[in-house]
Design a protein around this motif. Sequence first.
Motif, PDB file in Angstrom:
ATOM      1  N   PHE A   1       0.833  -1.204   0.000  1.00 18.83           N
ATOM      2  CA  PHE A   1       0.000   0.000   0.000  1.00 18.83           C
ATOM      3  C   PHE A   1       0.871   1.260   0.000  1.00 18.83           C
ATOM      4  O   PHE A   1       0.666   2.183  -0.812  1.00 18.83           O
ATOM      5  N   ALA A   2       1.847   1.295   0.894  1.00 18.00           N
ATOM      6  CA  ALA A   2       2.701   2.471   1.011  1.00 18.00           C
ATOM      7  C   ALA A   2       3.489   2.711  -0.274  1.00 18.00           C
ATOM      8  O   ALA A   2       3.599   3.851  -0.755  1.00 18.00           O
ATOM      9  N   ASP A   3       4.015   1.626  -0.856  1.00 18.74           N
ATOM     10  CA  ASP A   3       4.806   1.747  -2.086  1.00 18.74           C
ATOM     11  C   ASP A   3       3.940   2.232  -3.246  1.00 18.74           C
ATOM     12  O   ASP A   3       4.322   3.134  -4.003  1.00 18.74           O
ATOM     13  N   SER A   4       2.757   1.628  -3.397  1.00 17.07           N
ATOM     14  CA  SER A   4       1.861   2.015  -4.496  1.00 17.07           C
ATOM     15  C   SER A   4       1.381   3.452  -4.329  1.00 17.07           C
ATOM     16  O   SER A   4       1.343   4.232  -5.301  1.00 17.07           O
ATOM     17  N   PHE A   5       1.033   3.827  -3.100  1.00 21.44           N
ATOM     18  CA  PHE A   5       0.544   5.178  -2.853  1.00 21.44           C
ATOM     19  C   PHE A   5       1.628   6.210  -3.132  1.00 21.44           C
ATOM     20  O   PHE A   5       1.379   7.261  -3.741  1.00 21.44           O
ATOM     21  N   ALA A   6       2.849   5.918  -2.707  1.00 18.42           N
ATOM     22  CA  ALA A   6       3.964   6.845  -2.911  1.00 18.42           C
ATOM     23  C   ALA A   6       4.284   7.026  -4.391  1.00 18.42           C
ATOM     24  O   ALA A   6       4.744   8.094  -4.811  1.00 18.42           O
ATOM     25  N   ASN A   7       4.009   5.975  -5.180  1.00 16.87           N
ATOM     26  CA  ASN A   7       4.293   6.042  -6.621  1.00 16.87           C
ATOM     27  C   ASN A   7       3.095   6.524  -7.429  1.00 16.87           C
ATOM     28  O   ASN A   7       3.108   6.460  -8.663  1.00 16.87           O
ATOM     29  N   GLY A   8       2.052   6.982  -6.747  1.00 14.99           N
ATOM     30  CA  GLY A   8       0.910   7.571  -7.430  1.00 14.99           C
ATOM     31  C   GLY A   8      -0.151   6.592  -7.876  1.00 14.99           C
ATOM     32  O   GLY A   8      -1.154   7.000  -8.484  1.00 14.99           O
ATOM     33  N   ALA A   9       0.024   5.301  -7.590  1.00 16.58           N
ATOM     34  CA  ALA A   9      -0.986   4.298  -7.968  1.00 16.58           C
ATOM     35  C   ALA A   9      -2.016   4.206  -6.848  1.00 16.58           C
ATOM     36  O   ALA A   9      -2.068   3.227  -6.097  1.00 16.58           O
ATOM     37  N   VAL A  10      -2.839   5.251  -6.756  1.00 16.51           N
ATOM     38  CA  VAL A  10      -3.756   5.385  -5.626  1.00 16.51           C
ATOM     39  C   VAL A  10      -4.801   4.267  -5.614  1.00 16.51           C
ATOM     40  O   VAL A  10      -5.084   3.684  -4.557  1.00 16.51           O
ATOM     41  N   VAL A  11      -5.369   3.956  -6.775  1.00 23.79           N
ATOM     42  CA  VAL A  11      -6.405   2.921  -6.834  1.00 23.79           C
ATOM     43  C   VAL A  11      -5.836   1.569  -6.400  1.00 23.79           C
ATOM     44  O   VAL A  11      -6.442   0.845  -5.610  1.00 23.79           O
ATOM     45  N   MET A  12      -4.660   1.227  -6.911  1.00 18.47           N
ATOM     46  CA  MET A  12      -4.027  -0.029  -6.528  1.00 18.47           C
ATOM     47  C   MET A  12      -3.701  -0.053  -5.039  1.00 18.47           C
ATOM     48  O   MET A  12      -3.883  -1.075  -4.359  1.00 18.47           O
ATOM     49  N   SER A  13      -3.238   1.079  -4.520  1.00 26.05           N
ATOM     50  CA  SER A  13      -2.891   1.143  -3.102  1.00 26.05           C
ATOM     51  C   SER A  13      -4.116   0.911  -2.230  1.00 26.05           C
ATOM     52  O   SER A  13      -4.024   0.280  -1.169  1.00 26.05           O
ATOM     53  N   MET A  14      -5.276   1.380  -2.674  1.00 27.10           N
ATOM     54  CA  MET A  14      -6.499   1.185  -1.902  1.00 27.10           C
ATOM     55  C   MET A  14      -6.902  -0.290  -1.842  1.00 27.10           C
ATOM     56  O   MET A  14      -7.505  -0.742  -0.867  1.00 27.10           O
TER      57      MET A  14
ATOM     58  N   GLU B   1     -10.623 -12.384 -10.524  1.00 26.88           N
ATOM     59  CA  GLU B   1     -11.287 -11.288  -9.843  1.00 26.88           C
ATOM     60  C   GLU B   1     -10.784 -11.156  -8.414  1.00 26.88           C
ATOM     61  O   GLU B   1     -10.385 -12.130  -7.777  1.00 26.88           O
ATOM     62  N   THR B   2     -10.819  -9.918  -7.899  1.00 27.33           N
ATOM     63  CA  THR B   2     -10.240  -9.652  -6.570  1.00 27.33           C
ATOM     64  C   THR B   2     -11.189  -9.963  -5.426  1.00 27.33           C
ATOM     65  O   THR B   2     -10.729 -10.122  -4.294  1.00 27.33           O
ATOM     66  N   PHE B   3     -12.506 -10.065  -5.690  1.00 21.26           N
ATOM     67  CA  PHE B   3     -13.454 -10.277  -4.607  1.00 21.26           C
ATOM     68  C   PHE B   3     -13.133 -11.513  -3.768  1.00 21.26           C
ATOM     69  O   PHE B   3     -13.147 -11.440  -2.531  1.00 21.26           O
ATOM     70  N   PRO B   4     -12.829 -12.673  -4.389  1.00 26.97           N
ATOM     71  CA  PRO B   4     -12.489 -13.836  -3.561  1.00 26.97           C
ATOM     72  C   PRO B   4     -11.293 -13.586  -2.650  1.00 26.97           C
ATOM     73  O   PRO B   4     -11.228 -14.137  -1.550  1.00 26.97           O
ATOM     74  N   VAL B   5     -10.354 -12.760  -3.095  1.00 28.67           N
ATOM     75  CA  VAL B   5      -9.164 -12.493  -2.284  1.00 28.67           C
ATOM     76  C   VAL B   5      -9.535 -11.674  -1.054  1.00 28.67           C
ATOM     77  O   VAL B   5      -9.002 -11.901   0.041  1.00 28.67           O
ATOM     78  N   PHE B   6     -10.439 -10.730  -1.203  1.00 26.27           N
ATOM     79  CA  PHE B   6     -10.904  -9.961  -0.048  1.00 26.27           C
ATOM     80  C   PHE B   6     -11.626 -10.874   0.949  1.00 26.27           C
ATOM     81  O   PHE B   6     -11.456 -10.731   2.162  1.00 26.27           O
ATOM     82  N   VAL B   7     -12.410 -11.806   0.424  1.00 24.57           N
ATOM     83  CA  VAL B   7     -13.099 -12.745   1.304  1.00 24.57           C
ATOM     84  C   VAL B   7     -12.084 -13.635   2.025  1.00 24.57           C
ATOM     85  O   VAL B   7     -12.228 -13.925   3.214  1.00 24.57           O
ATOM     86  N   LEU B   8     -11.035 -14.053   1.314  1.00 24.49           N
ATOM     87  CA  LEU B   8      -9.998 -14.868   1.936  1.00 24.49           C
ATOM     88  C   LEU B   8      -9.284 -14.103   3.049  1.00 24.49           C
ATOM     89  O   LEU B   8      -8.939 -14.675   4.088  1.00 24.49           O
ATOM     90  N   SER B   9      -9.047 -12.811   2.853  1.00 24.09           N
ATOM     91  CA  SER B   9      -8.429 -12.000   3.903  1.00 24.09           C
ATOM     92  C   SER B   9      -9.345 -11.928   5.127  1.00 24.09           C
ATOM     93  O   SER B   9      -8.884 -12.008   6.270  1.00 24.09           O
TER      94      SER B   9
ATOM     95  N   GLY C   1      -7.566  -2.330   1.395  1.00 19.83           N
ATOM     96  CA  GLY C   1      -8.818  -3.072   1.552  1.00 19.83           C
ATOM     97  C   GLY C   1      -8.601  -4.471   2.091  1.00 19.83           C
ATOM     98  O   GLY C   1      -9.409  -4.979   2.882  1.00 19.83           O
ATOM     99  N   LEU C   2      -7.498  -5.114   1.688  1.00 16.06           N
ATOM    100  CA  LEU C   2      -7.182  -6.445   2.209  1.00 16.06           C
ATOM    101  C   LEU C   2      -6.924  -6.398   3.707  1.00 16.06           C
ATOM    102  O   LEU C   2      -7.360  -7.278   4.453  1.00 16.06           O
ATOM    103  N   VAL C   3      -6.222  -5.354   4.140  1.00 23.84           N
ATOM    104  CA  VAL C   3      -5.961  -5.189   5.572  1.00 23.84           C
ATOM    105  C   VAL C   3      -7.276  -4.957   6.318  1.00 23.84           C
ATOM    106  O   VAL C   3      -7.513  -5.527   7.386  1.00 23.84           O
ATOM    107  N   ALA C   4      -8.139  -4.123   5.737  1.00 24.55           N
ATOM    108  CA  ALA C   4      -9.431  -3.834   6.362  1.00 24.55           C
ATOM    109  C   ALA C   4     -10.286  -5.100   6.456  1.00 24.55           C
ATOM    110  O   ALA C   4     -10.963  -5.332   7.465  1.00 24.55           O
ATOM    111  N   ALA C   5     -10.245  -5.930   5.411  1.00 21.95           N
ATOM    112  CA  ALA C   5     -11.009  -7.187   5.425  1.00 21.95           C
ATOM    113  C   ALA C   5     -10.488  -8.120   6.511  1.00 21.95           C
ATOM    114  O   ALA C   5     -11.276  -8.766   7.219  1.00 21.95           O
ATOM    115  N   PHE C   6      -9.183  -8.206   6.660  1.00 22.57           N
ATOM    116  CA  PHE C   6      -8.575  -9.041   7.703  1.00 22.57           C
ATOM    117  C   PHE C   6      -9.015  -8.570   9.084  1.00 22.57           C
ATOM    118  O   PHE C   6      -9.428  -9.367   9.932  1.00 22.57           O
ATOM    119  N   ILE C   7      -8.936  -7.259   9.307  1.00 26.56           N
ATOM    120  CA  ILE C   7      -9.331  -6.687  10.603  1.00 26.56           C
ATOM    121  C   ILE C   7     -10.820  -6.926  10.858  1.00 26.56           C
ATOM    122  O   ILE C   7     -11.221  -7.258  11.981  1.00 26.56           O
TER     123      ILE C   7
END
Length: 231
Positions: A50-63, A122-130, A67-73
Motif C-alpha cells: 500500500f505504502a509503495d503504491s501510494f507513494a508512486n501515485g498508484a492510488v487505486v491499486m494502493s487502496m 477477480e479480486t473479490f475472492p481475495v478480499f473474502v480470503l483475507s 482493503g485487504l488489511v481492512a477485510a482481515f481486521i
Amino acid sequence: MLIKVGDDRTSNIDLVLAGLLSSIAGALNAVGFLIAGTFTANMTGNISAFADSFANGAVVMSMSFLGLVAAFICGASIAALVIQAGEKRNLRSIYALAITAEAVILLLIGAALILSFAHPHETFPVFVLSFVMGLQNAVTTMISRARVRTTHVSGMATDIGIELAAAVGDAKSRKDASPKLKLHSLTLVSFTIGGVSGALLFQLVGSWLFVIAASVLLLIAVPEALRAHRT
C-alpha cells in the motif's frame, strides 16, 4: 482442541491446532497470490505494498491493498465479538462454530468459482480470503490466549529467534523456551507446507481447493461442536 480455553489447554492440543490450521492458512495464502498476486494472510506485506503504491501515485491499486488489511481486521473483529458473546452465554462450542463458519464461507467461495459466478482473476475472492484469515487468526489467538497465531508468520519467526537465544541460556531459560520453540517452529513449518501444497493442488484441481479446505475444517470443527454440546 476447540473446546478448552487458555490455561486449560495442554501443549499437545496447541500443537495440533497450530499444525492443522496453519496448514490451511498457508494453502489459502498461496491461492490468494495465484489468483490475484496478493497475500491474504500477510498484512505486513500488504501495508508495505500500500505504502509503495501510494507513494508512486498508484492510488487505486494502493487502496486495494488497504482493503485487504481492512477485510482481515473486519474478520478478526467479527470473530472476537461473536466469541465474546458466546463466552458470556457459556457456549462451549463457540470456537468450533466459528471455524465451522469459516468452512461455510470457503464452501461458498468455491461454489461461486466452480459455477462461474465469479472468476479466479477477480479480486473479490481475495478480499473474502483475507476476511477468513482474520477470522481464523482471532479464533486461534483467543482460544489459546495468544499462544497460537496461525497466520502470524512474521511474529512466529521473531519468537523462534528469541527462543533460540533463550535455549543457550541457563537451565530455566531452556526449559521455558523448549515448548514455545516447538510450537512456533511447527506453526512456521506447517504454514510453509500448506503453502506449497495449496499452490500445487490449486494448479491441479483449481477452485475445488476451497471445497477441500472447507471439508478439512468441517472435519475438525463439527465433531468438536457436537462434543461440546454433549458435555
